[in-house]
Scaffold this active site. Sequence first.
Site, PDB file in Angstrom:
ATOM      1  N   THR A  68       0.975  -1.397  -0.393  1.00  0.00           N
ATOM      2  CA  THR A  68      -0.064   0.668   0.164  1.00  0.00           C
ATOM      3  C   THR A  68       1.328   0.976  -0.063  1.00  0.00           C
ATOM      4  O   THR A  68       2.233   1.290  -0.552  1.00  0.00           O
ATOM      5  CB  THR A  68      -0.673  -0.044   1.078  1.00  0.00           C
ATOM      6  OG1 THR A  68      -1.473   0.786   0.965  1.00  0.00           O
ATOM      7  CG2 THR A  68      -0.176   0.044   2.437  1.00  0.00           C
ATOM      8  N   LYS A 110       3.290   1.305  -3.997  1.00  0.00           N
ATOM      9  CA  LYS A 110       2.883   0.518  -5.362  1.00  0.00           C
ATOM     10  C   LYS A 110       3.674   1.237  -5.942  1.00  0.00           C
ATOM     11  O   LYS A 110       3.602   0.154  -7.431  1.00  0.00           O
ATOM     12  CB  LYS A 110       1.410   1.243  -5.380  1.00  0.00           C
ATOM     13  CG  LYS A 110       0.643   0.505  -4.194  1.00  0.00           C
ATOM     14  CD  LYS A 110      -1.009   0.711  -4.723  1.00  0.00           C
ATOM     15  CE  LYS A 110      -1.924   0.524  -3.738  1.00  0.00           C
ATOM     16  NZ  LYS A 110      -3.000   1.107  -3.621  1.00  0.00           N
ATOM     17  N   ASP A 147      -6.041  -3.221  -7.838  1.00  0.00           N
ATOM     18  CA  ASP A 147      -7.406  -2.134  -7.328  1.00  0.00           C
ATOM     19  C   ASP A 147      -8.657  -2.008  -8.562  1.00  0.00           C
ATOM     20  O   ASP A 147      -9.886  -1.670  -7.998  1.00  0.00           O
ATOM     21  CB  ASP A 147      -6.000  -1.033  -7.567  1.00  0.00           C
ATOM     22  CG  ASP A 147      -6.002  -0.960  -5.924  1.00  0.00           C
ATOM     23  OD1 ASP A 147      -6.301  -1.970  -4.821  1.00  0.00           O
ATOM     24  OD2 ASP A 147      -4.762  -0.326  -5.959  1.00  0.00           O
ATOM     25  N   LYS A 191      -2.611  16.771 -14.057  1.00  0.00           N
ATOM     26  CA  LYS A 191      -3.016  15.413 -13.696  1.00  0.00           C
ATOM     27  C   LYS A 191      -3.717  14.829 -14.596  1.00  0.00           C
ATOM     28  O   LYS A 191      -3.952  13.606 -14.850  1.00  0.00           O
ATOM     29  CB  LYS A 191      -2.744  15.568 -12.031  1.00  0.00           C
ATOM     30  CG  LYS A 191      -0.888  15.290 -12.075  1.00  0.00           C
ATOM     31  CD  LYS A 191      -1.131  15.436 -10.224  1.00  0.00           C
ATOM     32  CE  LYS A 191      -1.807  14.099  -9.682  1.00  0.00           C
ATOM     33  NZ  LYS A 191      -1.494  14.611  -8.263  1.00  0.00           N
TER      34      LYS A 191
HETATM   35  P1  NAP Z   1      -3.540   9.909  -4.587  1.00  0.00           P
HETATM   36  O1  NAP Z   1      -2.034   9.226  -5.827  1.00  0.00           O
HETATM   37  O2  NAP Z   1      -2.528  10.995  -3.454  1.00  0.00           O
HETATM   38  O3  NAP Z   1      -4.427  11.329  -5.180  1.00  0.00           O
HETATM   39  C1  NAP Z   1      -5.166  11.742  -3.777  1.00  0.00           C
HETATM   40  C2  NAP Z   1      -5.880  12.863  -5.523  1.00  0.00           C
HETATM   41  O4  NAP Z   1      -7.310  13.161  -4.144  1.00  0.00           O
HETATM   42  C3  NAP Z   1      -5.227  13.540  -6.152  1.00  0.00           C
HETATM   43  O5  NAP Z   1      -6.563  13.225  -7.173  1.00  0.00           O
HETATM   44  C4  NAP Z   1      -5.202  15.012  -5.776  1.00  0.00           C
HETATM   45  O6  NAP Z   1      -5.664  16.166  -6.370  1.00  0.00           O
HETATM   46  C5  NAP Z   1      -6.929  14.428  -4.874  1.00  0.00           C
HETATM   47  N1  NAP Z   1      -6.707  16.176  -3.255  1.00  0.00           N
HETATM   48  C6  NAP Z   1      -5.914  15.516  -2.708  1.00  0.00           C
HETATM   49  N2  NAP Z   1      -6.072  17.044  -1.595  1.00  0.00           N
HETATM   50  C7  NAP Z   1      -7.688  16.907  -2.385  1.00  0.00           C
HETATM   51  C8  NAP Z   1      -8.082  19.000  -1.851  1.00  0.00           C
HETATM   52  N3  NAP Z   1      -8.057  19.059  -0.951  1.00  0.00           N
HETATM   53  N4  NAP Z   1      -8.561  19.026  -2.723  1.00  0.00           N
HETATM   54  C9  NAP Z   1      -9.437  18.724  -3.853  1.00  0.00           C
HETATM   55  N5  NAP Z   1      -8.611  17.262  -4.164  1.00  0.00           N
HETATM   56  C10 NAP Z   1      -7.609  16.833  -3.274  1.00  0.00           C
HETATM   57  O7  NAP Z   1      -3.680   9.300  -4.341  1.00  0.00           O
HETATM   58  P2  NAP Z   1      -4.380   7.620  -4.096  1.00  0.00           P
HETATM   59  O8  NAP Z   1      -4.305   6.781  -3.937  1.00  0.00           O
HETATM   60  O9  NAP Z   1      -4.879   7.658  -5.356  1.00  0.00           O
HETATM   61  O10 NAP Z   1      -6.027   7.767  -2.674  1.00  0.00           O
HETATM   62  C11 NAP Z   1      -7.065   8.149  -3.031  1.00  0.00           C
HETATM   63  C12 NAP Z   1      -7.590   7.935  -2.261  1.00  0.00           C
HETATM   64  O11 NAP Z   1      -8.529   6.449  -2.426  1.00  0.00           O
HETATM   65  C13 NAP Z   1      -7.444   7.500  -0.716  1.00  0.00           C
HETATM   66  O12 NAP Z   1      -8.400   8.052   0.304  1.00  0.00           O
HETATM   67  C14 NAP Z   1      -7.131   6.077  -0.841  1.00  0.00           C
HETATM   68  O13 NAP Z   1      -7.098   5.296   0.785  1.00  0.00           O
HETATM   69  C15 NAP Z   1      -8.201   5.674  -1.575  1.00  0.00           C
HETATM   70  N6  NAP Z   1      -7.854   4.590  -1.642  1.00  0.00           N
HETATM   71  C16 NAP Z   1      -9.024   3.630  -1.128  1.00  0.00           C
HETATM   72  C17 NAP Z   1      -9.125   1.900  -1.521  1.00  0.00           C
HETATM   73  C18 NAP Z   1      -9.997   0.764  -1.190  1.00  0.00           C
HETATM   74  O14 NAP Z   1      -9.275  -0.437  -1.381  1.00  0.00           O
HETATM   75  N7  NAP Z   1     -10.837   1.063  -0.730  1.00  0.00           N
HETATM   76  C19 NAP Z   1      -7.456   1.929  -2.864  1.00  0.00           C
HETATM   77  C20 NAP Z   1      -7.121   2.688  -3.282  1.00  0.00           C
HETATM   78  C21 NAP Z   1      -6.712   4.247  -2.383  1.00  0.00           C
HETATM   79  P3  NAP Z   1      -3.938  16.631  -6.671  1.00  0.00           P
HETATM   80  O15 NAP Z   1      -3.722  16.365  -8.524  1.00  0.00           O
HETATM   81  O16 NAP Z   1      -4.891  17.840  -7.465  1.00  0.00           O
HETATM   82  O17 NAP Z   1      -3.972  17.028  -6.209  1.00  0.00           O
END
Ligand code: NAP
Length: 274
Positions: free
Chosen positions: A59, A63, A99, A151
Amino acid sequence: MLQVIGDPIFHSKSPIIQTTMLNHLGLDIPYTPHWVKKGELAGYFAFAQANGVTGFNATMPHKEDLVPMMDELGEEAIRYGAVNTVCLREGRRIGHNTDGDGCLSSLVRAGMWPARQVVLLGAGGAARAVALRLAEAGAERIWVCNRTLSKAGQLCRLEPDVLSPAGFDRDTLTRLCAQSQLVINCTNLGMDDCPHQFEDFSFLDALPQGAGVMDLIYYPAQTQLLQQAQQRGLKACNGLPMLVYQAIFSLEYFLDRPLPREELAQVVFQVLEA
Ligand code: NAP
């Protein structure tokens, strides 16, 4: 031995999910969390080899970093540019990504799939796997709405016939929701340790009756986004089923055989909901 690695890791639900499934299958294989910080994967591989680790899940924040360290990659891992499942066999490292399949299975379970038009919030690692998997599964249009538009553009260039970049402002979300049957939140907004929240939820009013809202977040179990969706009579689903299904697909890779997926999902949900 099987493991899950990450930083942070001790809050992970993967050990309880995988241990429940292994017990149900009558297999005496331990599955434990292991704290690995960014940049420390090489050291972890040495540990894994010395301690008989035959596979692990990964995680945050590993990744993407795992991709160039694999001897072999599954098609999905190449496509998503990320690995969440590693099998260690005869000295070889084989990387997969479950995923996208996990998300699709959870949407089916929630009665939210198929959907022709989708509003996908976020353009990070999770959004990439979800967007590409849903495009492959037959979505006609997926709007990737992200705070940083560049992005979203980068992600959409991977599947330009289906994915379109869009902004994250209220007017854009409202306009696109009016044309969609499904919204998926792949941002951190609403997560327990995220200091930010959606500015307002009025874009949900534009969704048609019977539409679904999925949030990848499962801490808290019900985000404000999901509460707001339910108040509007929309279908709502958190990220826990996605986590469970991606774990089932991972276990199939670890054990190298198909498993009774729905039976395992039932057993795990019973334990998680107890
Ligand atoms: P990541 O690569 O860091 O991406 C985060 C995303 O959130 C980006 O698009 C970012 O936008 C946006 N973001 C963050 N803060 C923001 C704000 N204040 N306002 C608007 N947009 C915002 O993270 P990730 O790995 O993709 O994970 C994203 C979420 O999915 C997390 O909550 C994680 O726990 C969840 N998740 C769940 C599973 C599951 O199995 N259920 C699996 C994987 C991930 P910018 O590009 O503008 O920064």
